[in-house]
Design an enzyme around this catalytic site. Structure first.
Site, PDB file in Angstrom:
ATOM      1  N   ASP A 138      -9.859   1.465   4.520  1.00 36.41           N
ATOM      2  CA  ASP A 138     -10.310   0.189   5.044  1.00 36.41           C
ATOM      3  C   ASP A 138     -11.090  -0.478   3.923  1.00 36.41           C
ATOM      4  O   ASP A 138     -11.923   0.174   3.271  1.00 36.41           O
ATOM      5  CB  ASP A 138     -11.177   0.364   6.291  1.00 36.41           C
ATOM      6  CG  ASP A 138     -11.308  -0.948   7.069  1.00 36.41           C
ATOM      7  OD1 ASP A 138     -10.282  -1.619   7.272  1.00 36.41           O
ATOM      8  OD2 ASP A 138     -12.431  -1.305   7.461  1.00 36.41           O
ATOM      9  N   LYS A 161       0.831  -1.204   0.000  1.00 32.82           N
ATOM     10  CA  LYS A 161       0.000   0.000   0.000  1.00 32.82           C
ATOM     11  C   LYS A 161       0.868   1.257   0.000  1.00 32.82           C
ATOM     12  O   LYS A 161       0.575   2.227  -0.701  1.00 32.82           O
ATOM     13  CB  LYS A 161      -0.923   0.016   1.226  1.00 32.82           C
ATOM     14  CG  LYS A 161      -2.126  -0.894   1.130  1.00 32.82           C
ATOM     15  CD  LYS A 161      -3.047  -0.669   2.311  1.00 32.82           C
ATOM     16  CE  LYS A 161      -4.224  -1.624   2.295  1.00 32.82           C
ATOM     17  NZ  LYS A 161      -5.137  -1.388   3.444  1.00 32.82           N
TER      18      LYS A 161
END
Length: 204
Positions: free
Chosen positions: A72, A16
């Site tokens: 999320d 990420k």
């Protein structure tokens, strides 16, 4: 919104960090991982993807003193009333295991066929200017698909080998990284957020 030059990414995931950093670098925005500031993962006690992303971003802001970005993500399966949802990463319990999560999902989906196997990935992306920001920027994007009867493909992670894309005739695990990033829930959420933050850099 005031201009921003750098922000902290509320994640310890190397993939990420690399993905976010590449996208925002073209805007002149520097992404710094939360590990640089000693920020550890917070307990995800929210009941929605947005709530959990806010918890992560707020903690990163509080400790680093910088604006923060957090996401999320998870899988929503219609036949399972939205499960595994916010529990996607730990669906089969701790310690987290993609293999056990996939096995549990296949077991839960036994007997489901046709449209009953419809599902979608979700990504909620949150940007906070500071820990007490009353108006966070929030972007949500989804990716529609179906749950396969058995895994296909070697790429990706999570539930990618079980997530079928009918329009492409492939699972997500069979996509190249560039194609996945262009089509995925996270990739499109990142694009939307980058466009918004990019406006702040152009308006300095």
């Amino acid at each position: 919104m005031p201009p921003v030059d750098e922000l902290v990414l509320a994640s310890g995931n190397p993939g990420k960090i690399r993905e976010f950093g590449q996208l925002f670098a073209v805007l002149g925005l520097r992404i710094r991982p939360q590990s640089e500031f000693g920020v550890v993962d917070v307990e995800e006690t929210g009941l929605t993807f947005i709530e959990n992303a806010l918890l992560k971003a707020r903690e990163a802001c509080r400790i680093s003193g910088l604006p923060a970005l957090a996401d999320d993500s998870g899988l929503e399966v219609d036949a399972l009333s939205g499960q595994p949802g916010i529990y996607s990463a730990r669906y089969a319990g701790e310690p987290k295991s993609d293999q056990r999560n996939n096995a549990k999902l296949l077991e839960a989906m036994a007997g489901a066929s046709g449209s009953a196997r419809s599902a979608r990935y979700w990504c909620a992306l949150v940007y906070l200017r500071h820990a007490d920001d009353p108006v966070p920027l929030i972007v949500q994007r989804s990716w529609e698909g179906e749950i396969l009867l058995q895994p296909r493909g070697e790429g990706g992670f999570g539930y990618d080998s079980l997530f079928w894309l009918p329009e492409l005739g492939k699972s997500v695990a069979e996509l190249g990284s560039e194609e996945k990033n262009r089509l995925s829930h996270r990739g499109r959420a990142l694009e939307a957020m980058a466009a918004t933050l990019g406006e702040t850099t152009r308006n300095r």
